[in-house]
Scaffold this active site. Structure first.
Site: not given
Ligand code: LMR
Length: 441
Positions: A106, A206, A223-224, A253, A256, A281
């Site tokens: 964060a 997590q 996202v990581g 992606d 993009r 990804h």
């Protein structure tokens, strides 16, 4: 559950009776700042920015004369310690019930763009009050305090609670959305297998925390990087949460790819639809120009240069992150935050008729013949209820199948490499040599 100790910044903040109000300092942030240095980060307890549904409307500031270490129920940050009656606000503003959104990493750049979008209402809507639960590390804790201060200074009416902390078991409590951004970037000399392991450990922990304390229907967006395999690790460690609730972010992606097609066709990018990113990804991802449309027509009828589509377009999308790093000197942040917003909005609003969106989702049960039990980006549709179905009206040709096989093989190899983190025995790393994140070339 291990909590860090109380921070003097927030120590013992409490609801003061009205006749105590004169004794508080005028600027709660100033007091916060002045008191901050006296305990190390590791000795801090999670400060909370609380809202109360108590009907008696006690107004209390963030400050307190309670000595450090004296635990109080209401350790909080500046203005957010004010106690207010959310039910009364509900009545006048027809607001929905508060939702809890946890964000990891964060204090980082992506979050710095994302949090303010969340707080402004542009993600969940102008009638949706939110609580932000921000997870950082000991190292980033001061920065996290700074983020909370900026949120405070932004006076967002919909932002009703903020809490910050370093323990996922505390921060993820009752989370209905978990936006997992925090991850270690690949450093010089670090093998990809090493990166998978280091970040995998984070996502295993997590996942366990989500499993133990989050809402049973929490929606998780990873996202990581490497985000597909991190999402797989996370969901494997959260067996009590439906695997379908986990996403790896490939919306960036998709965005993009839409941009590149629009540029080539000379149209605005809202004319590009049905844009699927298949797979990982990484630089093996497959931007699918066979199924994508421009102005409702197949892309291949609008852009007839198939060589360009197969080579330049595909590679440009696959490597966009890396080119951006060369320009910026760091990973994409603002556009990643925007794509997280797009990804969430695609789940909480109905997908336009005939269209779909891309997300990395659990592959088991997919109708495309893609290997089961990995997290693979595929075309999804939502009714706007937070859930999704896979699109069925998709066509394949040999080129697309062959490309999909390559990214699938990469994800299967990544999965073998993290078997020790998914409860599937010993890890065996035989990653294809050219396996790279978009930013790694
Ligand atoms: C991106 O696609 O921009 C990032 O995932 C690149 C990276 O490797 O950080």
């Amino acid at each position: 559950m291990a909590l860090s100790e109380i921070s003097p910044s927030y120590a013992g903040s409490r609801v003061l009776p009205p006749n105590d109000l004169s004794s508080r300092p005028i600027n709660p942030l100033l007091a916060f700042k002045n008191r901050r240095p006296s305990l190390p980060c590791s000795a801090r307890r999670i400060p909370r920015i609380l809202c109360s549904v108590s009907p008696n409307q006690v107004q209390a500031p963030a400050l307190s004369a309670t000595p450090a270490g004296a635990a109080s129920k209401r350790e909080c940050f500046g203005v957010f310690c004010t106690t207010y009656d959310l039910k009364a606000a509900d009545k006048t503003k027809s607001w929905k019930g508060l939702i809890n959104i946890a964000v990891s990493g964060a204090a980082g750049m992506i979050s710095n763009h994302l949090l303010f979008k969340l707080a402004s209402g542009e993600v969940f809507g102008p009638d949706q009050p939110i609580a932000l639960k921000l997870l950082g590390s000991d190292r980033s804790f001061q920065a996290l305090e700074g983020v909370a201060m900026e949120l405070e200074d932004s006076l967002y009416p919909l932002l009703r609670e903020v809490s910050i902390g370093t323990d996922p078991y505390e921060v993820f409590q009752d989370a209905e959305w978990a936006l997992l951004i925090g991850a270690k970037p690949r450093g010089p000399g670090m093998e990809r297998a090493g990166l998978l392991d280091i970040n995998g450990q984070i996502y295993a922990k997590q996942g366990k925390a989500l499993n133990d304390v989050a809402s049973r229907n929490v929606k998780v967006i990873v996202v990581g990087n490497p985000c597909n395999t991190n999402a797989l690790i996370c969901l494997k460690n959260a067996p009590n949460i439906p695997a379908k609730n986990f996403h790896a972010l490939t919306r960036l992606d998709e965005n993009r790819a839409k941009c590149q097609l629009a540029l080539k066709a000379g149209v605005f990018y809202d004319k590009v639809s049905n844009m699927t990113i298949w797979g990982n990804h990484s630089t093996t991802q497959v931007p699918d120009f066979l199924n994508a449309k421009i102005n409702g027509m197949p892309v291949t009828e609008v852009i007839t240069d198939i060589k360009w589509l197969k080579e330049e377009f595909t590679e440009r999308v696959q490597k966009r992150g890396g080119v951006l790093i060369q320009k910026w000197g760091r990973s994409s942040a603002a556009s990643t935050a925007v794509s997280i917003v797009d990804g969430i909005r695609s789940l909480v609003t109905p997908t336009p008729e005939g269209d779909w969106f891309s997300s990395g989702v659990y592959s088991t049960g997919n109708p495309y013949g893609i290997a089961e039990d990995i997290v693979f980006s595929m075309p999804c549709r939502s009714k706007g209820d937070g859930d999704y179905e896979l699109a069925k009206d998709v066509i394949f040709d040999d080129y697309l199948r062959e490309r999909i096989k390559k990214t699938e093989a990469e994800l299967l190899a990544e999965k073998r490499c993290v078997a020790h983190l998914t409860g599937e025995g010993n890890a065996y790393c035989d990653l294809p040599e050219d396996t790279m994140l978009p930013g790694e070339q």
